[in-house]
Design an enzyme around this catalytic site. Structure first.
Site, PDB file in Angstrom:
ATOM      1  N   ARG A 105     -24.052  -1.349  21.653  1.00  0.00           N
ATOM      2  CA  ARG A 105     -23.036  -1.760  20.682  1.00  0.00           C
ATOM      3  C   ARG A 105     -23.710  -2.444  19.519  1.00  0.00           C
ATOM      4  NH1 ARG A 105     -17.942  -5.179  22.659  1.00  0.00           N
ATOM      5  NH2 ARG A 105     -19.594  -6.716  22.888  1.00  0.00           N
ATOM      6  N   THR A 109     -20.880  -4.418  13.855  1.00  0.00           N
ATOM      7  CA  THR A 109     -19.689  -3.560  13.731  1.00  0.00           C
ATOM      8  C   THR A 109     -18.970  -3.366  15.065  1.00  0.00           C
ATOM      9  OG1 THR A 109     -20.935  -1.557  14.219  1.00  0.00           O
ATOM     10  CG2 THR A 109     -20.832  -2.236  11.903  1.00  0.00           C
ATOM     11  N   ASP A 201     -22.742 -10.654  29.078  1.00  0.00           N
ATOM     12  CA  ASP A 201     -23.299  -9.322  28.800  1.00  0.00           C
ATOM     13  C   ASP A 201     -23.818  -8.737  30.118  1.00  0.00           C
ATOM     14  OD1 ASP A 201     -24.721  -7.659  26.186  1.00  0.00           O
ATOM     15  OD2 ASP A 201     -25.435  -7.287  28.226  1.00  0.00           O
ATOM     16  N   ASP A 204     -27.555  -7.532  30.217  1.00  0.00           N
ATOM     17  CA  ASP A 204     -28.512  -8.645  30.262  1.00  0.00           C
ATOM     18  C   ASP A 204     -28.520  -9.306  31.627  1.00  0.00           C
ATOM     19  OD1 ASP A 204     -29.494  -8.381  27.704  1.00  0.00           O
ATOM     20  OD2 ASP A 204     -28.017  -9.741  26.815  1.00  0.00           O
TER      21      ASP A 204
END
Ligand SMILES: O=c1ccn([C@@H]2O[C@H](COP(=O)(O)O)[C@@H](O)[C@H]2O)c(=O)[nH]1
Ligand SMILES: O=P(O)(O)OP(=O)(O)O
Ligand SMILES: [Mg+2]
Length: 210
Positions: A105, A109, A201, A204
């Site tokens: 991602r 944006t 995340d 991660d």
């Protein structure tokens, strides 16, 4: 949410998901739990697999019993985070092939950027299960579904551990034919596109990169 959305609120899934959410959960435990959750979710996501009858001679008698009709399946993880679900799904469907879609991602944006794609040669004839732990804006999943349709895939399911209402709505609008399996739907997305309260995340946390 319509009938294509399956929220799998089994106690074992909810318990494991709560441990995932905890910021103190180690990388090792996080990775193992994502795999276990994927395995349990696969049980529900494959509930409609077709069966056929076979004759089997048991040590006592001969009977007619049910067996999977051999439907060809492919698991398609969205890299990186989706990789954490592959082992769990394969424990349930060991004969499945695995295709990979690399998407990240763009942090500004929030749009998905494709960097890798490798599919089994006969992917068009396989039922596809796209896996990613997180369905946030829905941009990554929607792009992945579009790729699979471009490959000619007709039967596509999406399996995410955790979803935001925004992501579910987007998939329902852009791909109303796709069934969605999630263990929970959280409150909303924050300004950075993270699910709130979420688990952070997923990539991660699975790979220990932060
Ligand atoms: O809380 C979150 C939100 C997103 N991710 C990662 O992003 C994509 C999904 O985001 P979309 O906005 O739906 O495209 C997913 O692949 C995750 O890797 C996350 O880890 N945590
Ligand atoms: O969707 P992202 O950008 O979070 O990618 P990754 O799964 O590699 O963390
Ligand atoms: Mg990530």
């Amino acid at each position: 949410m319509n009938e294509n959305v399956h929220v799998l609120n089994h106690p074992l899934l909810q318990h494991k998901l709560t441990i995932l959410r905890n910021e103190n959960t180690s990388t090792k435990d996080f990775r193992e739990l994502v795999s276990e959750i994927a395995m349990l979710m696969t049980y529900e996501a494959t509930r409609d697999l077709p069966l056929e009858e076979v004759t089997v001679k048991t040590p006592v008698d001969t009977g007619t019993f049910q067996t999977l009709s051999g439907k060809k399946m492919a698991i398609v993880p969205i890299l990186r985070a989706g990789l954490g679900m592959v082992d769990g799904v394969l424990k349930m469907i060991p004969a499945a092939r695995v295709g990979h879609i690399g998407l990240y991602r763009d942090p500004a944006t929030l749009k998905p950027v494709k960097y890798y794609c490798k599919m089994p040669a006969d992917i068009a004839s396989r039922d596809v299960l796209i896996v990613d732990p997180m369905l946030a804006t829905g941009g990554s999943a929607s792009a992945a579904i579009t790729f699979m349709k471009e490959y000619g895939c007709k039967h596509i399911k999406l399996m995410d551990v955790l979803a935001a209402p925004e992501g579910i709505e987007r998939i329902q609008q852009e791909h109303p034919d796709v069934e969605i399996y999630v263990a929970a739907v959280d409150s909303h997305l924050n300004d950075h596109g993270y699910i709130v309260p979420g688990l952070g995340d997923a990539g991660d946390r699975i790979f220990g990169t932060k």
